[in-house]
Design a protein around this motif. Structure first.
Motif, mmCIF file in Angstrom:
data_model
loop_
_atom_site.group_PDB
_atom_site.id
_atom_site.type_symbol
_atom_site.label_atom_id
_atom_site.label_comp_id
_atom_site.label_asym_id
_atom_site.label_seq_id
_atom_site.Cartn_x
_atom_site.Cartn_y
_atom_site.Cartn_z
ATOM 1 N N ALA A 56 11.933 -5.549 2.936
ATOM 2 C CA ALA A 56 12.266 -4.035 2.626
ATOM 3 C C ALA A 56 11.233 -3.747 1.518
ATOM 4 N N ALA A 57 11.174 -4.536 0.651
ATOM 5 C CA ALA A 57 10.373 -4.223 -0.764
ATOM 6 C C ALA A 57 8.887 -3.986 -0.219
ATOM 7 N N LEU A 58 8.437 -4.653 0.805
ATOM 8 C CA LEU A 58 7.007 -4.602 1.298
ATOM 9 C C LEU A 58 6.922 -3.177 2.307
ATOM 10 N N GLN A 59 7.979 -2.887 2.736
ATOM 11 C CA GLN A 59 8.046 -1.791 3.730
ATOM 12 C C GLN A 59 7.698 -0.465 2.971
ATOM 13 N N HIS A 60 6.556 0.395 3.612
ATOM 14 C CA HIS A 60 5.975 1.543 2.966
ATOM 15 C C HIS A 60 7.176 2.670 3.064
ATOM 16 N N THR A 61 6.808 3.544 2.471
ATOM 17 C CA THR A 61 7.911 4.784 2.199
ATOM 18 C C THR A 61 7.932 5.677 3.729
ATOM 19 N N ASP A 62 7.002 5.416 4.297
ATOM 20 C CA ASP A 62 6.917 6.159 5.655
ATOM 21 C C ASP A 62 7.561 5.018 6.814
ATOM 22 N N GLY A 63 8.009 3.891 6.487
ATOM 23 C CA GLY A 63 8.725 3.252 7.458
ATOM 24 C C GLY A 63 7.668 1.985 7.878
ATOM 25 N N SER A 64 6.652 2.302 7.673
ATOM 26 C CA SER A 64 5.435 1.093 8.192
ATOM 27 C C SER A 64 5.433 -0.377 7.274
ATOM 28 N N ILE A 65 4.909 -1.095 7.984
ATOM 29 C CA ILE A 65 4.645 -2.465 7.160
ATOM 30 C C ILE A 65 3.598 -3.236 7.857
ATOM 31 N N GLU A 66 3.041 -3.788 7.067
ATOM 32 C CA GLU A 66 1.818 -4.740 7.609
ATOM 33 C C GLU A 66 2.056 -5.726 8.577
ATOM 34 N N ILE A 67 1.153 -6.216 9.405
ATOM 35 C CA ILE A 67 1.419 -7.259 10.132
ATOM 36 C C ILE A 67 1.350 -8.649 9.767
ATOM 37 N N ALA A 68 1.161 -8.869 8.320
ATOM 38 C CA ALA A 68 0.927 -10.076 7.727
ATOM 39 C C ALA A 68 0.483 -9.945 6.273
ATOM 40 N N PHE A 69 0.888 -11.126 5.428
ATOM 41 C CA PHE A 69 0.815 -11.325 4.040
ATOM 42 C C PHE A 69 0.459 -12.338 3.417
ATOM 43 N N ASN A 70 -0.496 -12.543 2.654
ATOM 44 C CA ASN A 70 -0.869 -13.473 1.767
ATOM 45 C C ASN A 70 0.311 -13.691 0.730
ATOM 46 N N VAL A 71 1.280 -14.955 0.908
ATOM 47 C CA VAL A 71 2.218 -14.952 0.109
ATOM 48 C C VAL A 71 1.853 -15.238 -1.579
ATOM 49 N N ALA A 72 0.559 -16.046 -1.628
ATOM 50 C CA ALA A 72 0.060 -16.324 -3.008
ATOM 51 C C ALA A 72 -0.323 -15.302 -3.616
ATOM 52 N N THR A 73 -1.042 -14.364 -2.834
ATOM 53 C CA THR A 73 -1.673 -12.932 -3.705
ATOM 54 C C THR A 73 -1.182 -11.716 -3.510
ATOM 55 N N GLY A 74 -0.351 -11.694 -2.613
ATOM 56 C CA GLY A 74 0.281 -10.286 -2.236
ATOM 57 C C GLY A 74 -0.730 -9.556 -1.206
ATOM 58 N N GLN A 75 -1.886 -9.961 -0.987
ATOM 59 C CA GLN A 75 -2.801 -9.267 0.032
ATOM 60 C C GLN A 75 -2.091 -9.130 1.247
#
Length: 211
Positions: free
Chosen positions: A104-123
């Motif tokens: 939920a914190a990573l979701q954009h305000t338009d409702g989209s969310i990226e397919i993957a994240f680097n958990v160490a850098t946030g990329q």
């Protein structure tokens, strides 16, 4: 094995999704299996031990694997959503919340969310796909309906709005904002999510919004 359908305010009773009960022999076995994912569903660590995001580790990579450094800290959003579904379905509420709160914190305000994240850098991997967003919505809706809450309702509504913005030919939903193709799997996931959200909203007496 039972079938898994795969992070408080009291609300009027709503129809509960049928899942293995967290109590009893079968339910306890399934909950134990889900909780065994806890180590996997903790933050991946770099060699220095730094970390930022609380998401499921997508791969357990041997240290001698050529891809170890490249993939160690990457978590695919779809995997975290599926893990959250398993936790919610087996009664592991706090574990499900950890993942869904982070999504939920990573979701954009338009409702989209990226397919993957680097958990160490946030990329983030700046790719958006319908199936991933729908799966996150399914996990959030299953949590809310299983635990009789609206904790992630706004997250679901934003995801639904984004998916509908991609609707095109014959009312199907495109694979993403940067593509023109339509995926059967993605549309089935989107349908399942939108149906769950409709049920959640109508159970709360919010039929205009559901429509």
């Amino acid at each position: 094995k039972g079938k898994l359908v795969h992070c408080h305010r009291a609300k009027p009773p709503r129809k509960k999704i049928v899942v293995p009960h967290p109590h009893g022999n079968a339910g306890n076995a399934l909950r134990s299996q889900a909780l065994s994912l806890a180590q996997v569903a903790s933050t991946a660590q770099t060699s220095t031990g730094s970390s930022n995001l609380q998401l499921a580790r997508s791969y357990s990579i041997p240290t001698d694997d050529p891809s170890y450094t490249r993939l160690l800290n990457w978590s695919w959003t779809y995997d975290s959503a599926l893990t959250a579904m398993a936790f919610a379905a087996t009664g592991a509420q706090s574990e499900a919340e950890q993942l869904l709160d982070q999504l939920a914190a990573l979701q954009h305000t338009d409702g989209s969310i990226e397919i993957a994240f680097n958990v160490a850098t946030g990329q983030a991997a700046s790719i958006f796909r319908t199936g991933v967003i729908a799966t996150v919505g399914i996990a959030a809706s299953l949590y809310d309906q299983n635990f009789n809450t609206s904790r992630y309702l706004s997250m679901e509504e934003n995801a639904a709005s984004y998916l509908m913005s991609l609707q095109g030919t014959s009312n199907l939903i495109r694979g993403g904002p940067d593509v023109s193709w339509y995926s059967t799997q993605n549309n089935l996931l989107a349908y399942a999510f939108l149906r769950l959200l409709f049920n959640e909203l109508t159970a709360d007496g919010n039929k205009p919004t559901a429509n």
